[in-house]
Write a protein that holds these residues in place. Structure first.
Motif, mmCIF file in Angstrom:
data_model
loop_
_atom_site.group_PDB
_atom_site.id
_atom_site.type_symbol
_atom_site.label_atom_id
_atom_site.label_comp_id
_atom_site.label_asym_id
_atom_site.label_seq_id
_atom_site.Cartn_x
_atom_site.Cartn_y
_atom_site.Cartn_z
ATOM 1 N N ALA A 11 0.786 -1.371 -0.084
ATOM 2 C CA ALA A 11 0.086 0.063 0.092
ATOM 3 C C ALA A 11 0.924 1.370 -0.019
ATOM 4 O O ALA A 11 2.164 1.247 0.236
ATOM 5 C CB ALA A 11 -0.801 0.066 1.196
ATOM 6 N N PRO A 12 0.342 2.249 -0.449
ATOM 7 C CA PRO A 12 0.988 3.500 -0.295
ATOM 8 C C PRO A 12 1.374 3.838 1.357
ATOM 9 O O PRO A 12 0.887 3.355 2.259
ATOM 10 C CB PRO A 12 0.270 4.877 -0.589
ATOM 11 N N ARG A 13 2.353 4.674 1.477
ATOM 12 C CA ARG A 13 2.607 5.182 2.968
ATOM 13 C C ARG A 13 1.358 5.988 3.336
ATOM 14 O O ARG A 13 0.794 6.510 2.830
ATOM 15 C CB ARG A 13 3.831 6.340 3.056
ATOM 16 N N ASN A 14 1.112 5.918 4.921
ATOM 17 C CA ASN A 14 0.025 6.507 5.475
ATOM 18 C C ASN A 14 -1.224 5.966 4.608
ATOM 19 O O ASN A 14 -2.071 6.622 4.508
ATOM 20 C CB ASN A 14 -0.113 7.941 5.480
ATOM 21 N N ALA A 15 -1.332 4.522 4.522
ATOM 22 C CA ALA A 15 -2.264 4.157 3.771
ATOM 23 C C ALA A 15 -3.736 4.042 4.485
ATOM 24 O O ALA A 15 -3.678 3.962 5.729
ATOM 25 C CB ALA A 15 -2.248 2.854 3.261
ATOM 26 N N THR A 16 -4.783 4.313 3.864
ATOM 27 C CA THR A 16 -6.232 4.035 4.455
ATOM 28 C C THR A 16 -6.446 2.403 4.615
ATOM 29 O O THR A 16 -5.897 1.602 3.958
ATOM 30 C CB THR A 16 -7.179 4.701 3.609
ATOM 31 N N ALA A 17 -7.493 2.032 5.382
ATOM 32 C CA ALA A 17 -7.703 0.741 5.369
ATOM 33 C C ALA A 17 -8.144 0.195 4.401
ATOM 34 O O ALA A 17 -8.006 -1.023 3.731
ATOM 35 C CB ALA A 17 -8.983 0.635 6.419
ATOM 36 N N GLU A 18 -8.869 1.177 3.283
ATOM 37 C CA GLU A 18 -9.297 0.767 1.859
ATOM 38 C C GLU A 18 -8.066 0.486 0.973
ATOM 39 O O GLU A 18 -8.189 -0.395 0.259
ATOM 40 C CB GLU A 18 -10.176 1.863 1.302
ATOM 41 N N GLN A 19 -7.132 1.257 0.956
ATOM 42 C CA GLN A 19 -6.023 0.795 0.256
ATOM 43 C C GLN A 19 -5.230 -0.227 0.597
ATOM 44 O O GLN A 19 -4.644 -1.097 -0.005
ATOM 45 C CB GLN A 19 -4.966 2.287 0.383
ATOM 46 N N ILE A 20 -5.225 -0.588 2.042
ATOM 47 C CA ILE A 20 -4.397 -1.769 2.583
ATOM 48 C C ILE A 20 -5.307 -2.944 2.102
ATOM 49 O O ILE A 20 -4.940 -3.970 1.460
ATOM 50 C CB ILE A 20 -4.217 -1.831 4.034
ATOM 51 N N GLU A 21 -6.634 -2.842 2.005
ATOM 52 C CA GLU A 21 -7.277 -4.049 1.495
ATOM 53 C C GLU A 21 -7.113 -4.338 0.061
ATOM 54 O O GLU A 21 -7.170 -5.322 -0.414
ATOM 55 C CB GLU A 21 -8.858 -3.800 1.778
ATOM 56 N N LEU A 22 -7.034 -3.236 -0.751
ATOM 57 C CA LEU A 22 -6.952 -3.079 -2.218
ATOM 58 C C LEU A 22 -5.429 -4.046 -2.540
ATOM 59 O O LEU A 22 -5.466 -4.785 -3.483
ATOM 60 C CB LEU A 22 -7.079 -1.892 -2.678
ATOM 61 N N ALA A 23 -4.564 -3.693 -1.650
ATOM 62 C CA ALA A 23 -3.192 -4.049 -1.692
ATOM 63 C C ALA A 23 -3.276 -5.537 -1.389
ATOM 64 O O ALA A 23 -2.486 -6.435 -2.416
ATOM 65 C CB ALA A 23 -2.168 -3.542 -0.783
ATOM 66 N N ILE A 24 -4.091 -5.998 -0.542
ATOM 67 C CA ILE A 24 -4.150 -7.736 -0.349
ATOM 68 C C ILE A 24 -4.845 -8.223 -1.493
ATOM 69 O O ILE A 24 -4.138 -9.329 -2.073
ATOM 70 C CB ILE A 24 -4.999 -7.669 0.850
ATOM 71 N N ARG A 25 -5.691 -7.588 -1.983
ATOM 72 C CA ARG A 25 -6.555 -8.137 -3.449
ATOM 73 C C ARG A 25 -5.711 -8.024 -4.662
ATOM 74 O O ARG A 25 -5.588 -9.112 -5.338
ATOM 75 C CB ARG A 25 -7.739 -7.262 -3.536
ATOM 76 N N LEU A 26 -4.621 -6.963 -4.646
ATOM 77 C CA LEU A 26 -3.689 -7.158 -5.814
ATOM 78 C C LEU A 26 -2.819 -8.081 -5.666
ATOM 79 O O LEU A 26 -2.365 -8.510 -6.684
ATOM 80 C CB LEU A 26 -3.200 -5.702 -5.737
ATOM 81 N N ALA A 27 -2.302 -8.358 -4.553
ATOM 82 C CA ALA A 27 -1.371 -9.361 -4.234
ATOM 83 C C ALA A 27 -1.994 -10.562 -4.873
ATOM 84 O O ALA A 27 -1.268 -11.388 -5.635
ATOM 85 C CB ALA A 27 -0.980 -9.583 -2.666
ATOM 86 N N LYS A 28 -2.996 -10.872 -4.660
ATOM 87 C CA LYS A 28 -3.675 -12.151 -5.164
ATOM 88 C C LYS A 28 -3.953 -12.088 -6.538
ATOM 89 O O LYS A 28 -3.758 -13.016 -7.498
ATOM 90 C CB LYS A 28 -4.931 -12.391 -4.398
ATOM 91 N N HIS A 29 -4.354 -10.858 -7.079
ATOM 92 C CA HIS A 29 -4.473 -10.786 -8.506
ATOM 93 C C HIS A 29 -3.286 -10.915 -9.539
ATOM 94 O O HIS A 29 -3.359 -11.527 -10.137
ATOM 95 C CB HIS A 29 -5.081 -9.206 -8.664
ATOM 96 N N PHE A 30 -2.024 -10.565 -8.953
ATOM 97 C CA PHE A 30 -0.926 -10.734 -9.499
ATOM 98 C C PHE A 30 -0.262 -11.966 -9.053
ATOM 99 O O PHE A 30 0.963 -12.292 -9.592
ATOM 100 C CB PHE A 30 0.023 -9.523 -9.293
ATOM 101 N N ASN A 31 -0.544 -12.619 -8.171
ATOM 102 C CA ASN A 31 0.026 -14.009 -7.449
ATOM 103 C C ASN A 31 1.180 -13.423 -6.794
ATOM 104 O O ASN A 31 2.424 -14.318 -7.420
ATOM 105 C CB ASN A 31 -0.136 -14.838 -8.582
ATOM 106 N N VAL A 32 1.477 -12.692 -6.019
ATOM 107 C CA VAL A 32 2.513 -12.167 -5.502
ATOM 108 C C VAL A 32 2.468 -11.950 -3.930
ATOM 109 O O VAL A 32 1.185 -12.061 -3.440
ATOM 110 C CB VAL A 32 3.315 -10.907 -6.012
#
Length: 264
Positions: A11-32
C-alpha cells in the motif's frame, strides 16, 4: 497469472484501510506476496524483499520497476483526446485507414496500456467487439486490475476498457488458433526497436513490455484471420512496410500506418 520478475504488492505510505485491503487483493490478482509498507520507501522495500518490481495500491494501481524512475499505470493517453475529437465530429486517422465501423470486430494484437483499444471500443460500440492481446503479464495485470477494481481518476476510460476482451498471450500464438476470416481487422503497434525520443510515459512501459520485433509470420497469420484488413504502425523509413507487404497511408510522415486490405 505468474509474474516473470520478483515482485510484491503493498500500500502507499499512510495508507487508508481501503488501500490496504486493495493491496491484499492486488497481491492475489498478481499472484505475489503482500508486504506491509509501514514508513518504508520503495528502495528500502526492494532491498528488504529482494524484488525487482513493486505493485502499489494507488488510484490507479501503480507498478514500479527498480530499473525505471517513474511508475507504470493505466491512463488513456492520446486515446482520450482522439475520442474527444471524434465527439466533435472529426475523423480519426487510424479508424479511417482501417475502414472500421460500428458493430465490427477488431483485434489490438499489441495492446500495451490500451490507448488504441479504447478508441476502438468507443467506435465499434456495444454491438461490436474489441479483443486485446498482451504478452507481458505485468501489463495484462495492470489492465485487468483496472477492469476489476476500477480507476476513479479515469471513469470513462475504465468503462471503455471493461468492454475490451483482454488475453495474456503472444499475438502469434493467439492468431494461429483462430479460424480464417474470423475478425474484421487486426492492428499491430509494436514497440519501436530504436526509439528516437523516449517520452516519460514510454520509459516505464519499456521496463515491463514485450519488446520483440514483429515477425513476418505473425502478419501472415493476421492476413489469414482478418476479413478486411491488417494495419501496422511504424516509421515509413524503417523498411518494415516493404518487408511485410504493406502500403503506408502517409509515407512522408514520421509515423505511418502500413495497410494490407483483403481482396474480395
Amino acid at each position: 497469472m505468474t509474474t516473470p520478475l520478483p515482485a510484491i504488492a503493498t500500500a502507499p505510505r499512510n495508507a487508508t484501510a481501503e488501500q490496504i485491503e486493495l493491496a491484499i487483493r492486488l497481491a492475489k490478482h498478481f499472484n505475489v506476496r503482500y508486504v506491509e509498507r509501514g514508513d518504508q520507501g520503495l528502495e528500502q522495500l526492494y532491498e528488504r524483499c529482494g524484488v525487482q518490481a513493486i505493485i502499489v495500491a494507488d488510484d490507479p494501481v501503480k507498478l514500479w520497476n527498480r530499473a525505471a524512475a517513474t511508475p507504470l499505470f493505466f491512463h488513456p493517453s492520446m486515446g482520450a483526446q482522439r475520442i474527444e475529437r471524434m465527439e466533435r465530429g472529426e475523423t480519426d486517422r487510424l479508424l479511417k485507414v482501417m475502414g472500421l465501423g460500428p458493430g465490427q470486430v477488431v483485434v489490438d494484437a499489441t495492446l500495451g496500456l490500451g490507448s488504441d483499444a479504447l478508441v476502438f471500443a468507443y467506435h465499434v460500440g456495444p454491438s461490436g467487439q474489441v479483443v486485446g492481446l498482451e504478452a507481458s503479464p505485468y501489463l495484462y495485470g495492470v489492465l485487468t486490475a483496472v477492469k476489476q477494481f476500477g480507476a476513479a481518476r479515469y471513469p470513462e476510460a475504465t468503462r471503455l476498457l471493461r468492454a475490451v476482451d483482454i488475453h495474456c498471450v503472444h499475438h502469434l500464438t493467439w492468431l494461429r488458433d483462430q479460424p480464417d476470416d474470423s475478425v474484421d481487422a487486426i492492428y499491430f503497434d509494436p514497440m519501436f526497436r530504436t526509439p528516437e525520443e523516449e517520452s516519460s510515459s514510454m520509459a516505464p512501459l519499456r521496463s515491463f513490455a514485450e519488446s520483440s520485433a514483429l515477425l513476418p509470420e505473425a502478419v501472415e497469420e493476421a492476413k489469414r484471420v482478418a476479413r478486411k484488413c491488417v494495419v501496422v504502425k511504424e516509421r515509413p523509413t524503417s523498411g518494415v512496410f516493404y518487408r511485410l507487404g504493406l502500403t503506408p497511408d502517409l509515407p512522408r510522415r514520421k509515423i505511418a500506418y502500413g495497410v494490407w486490405n483483403k481482396q474480395v
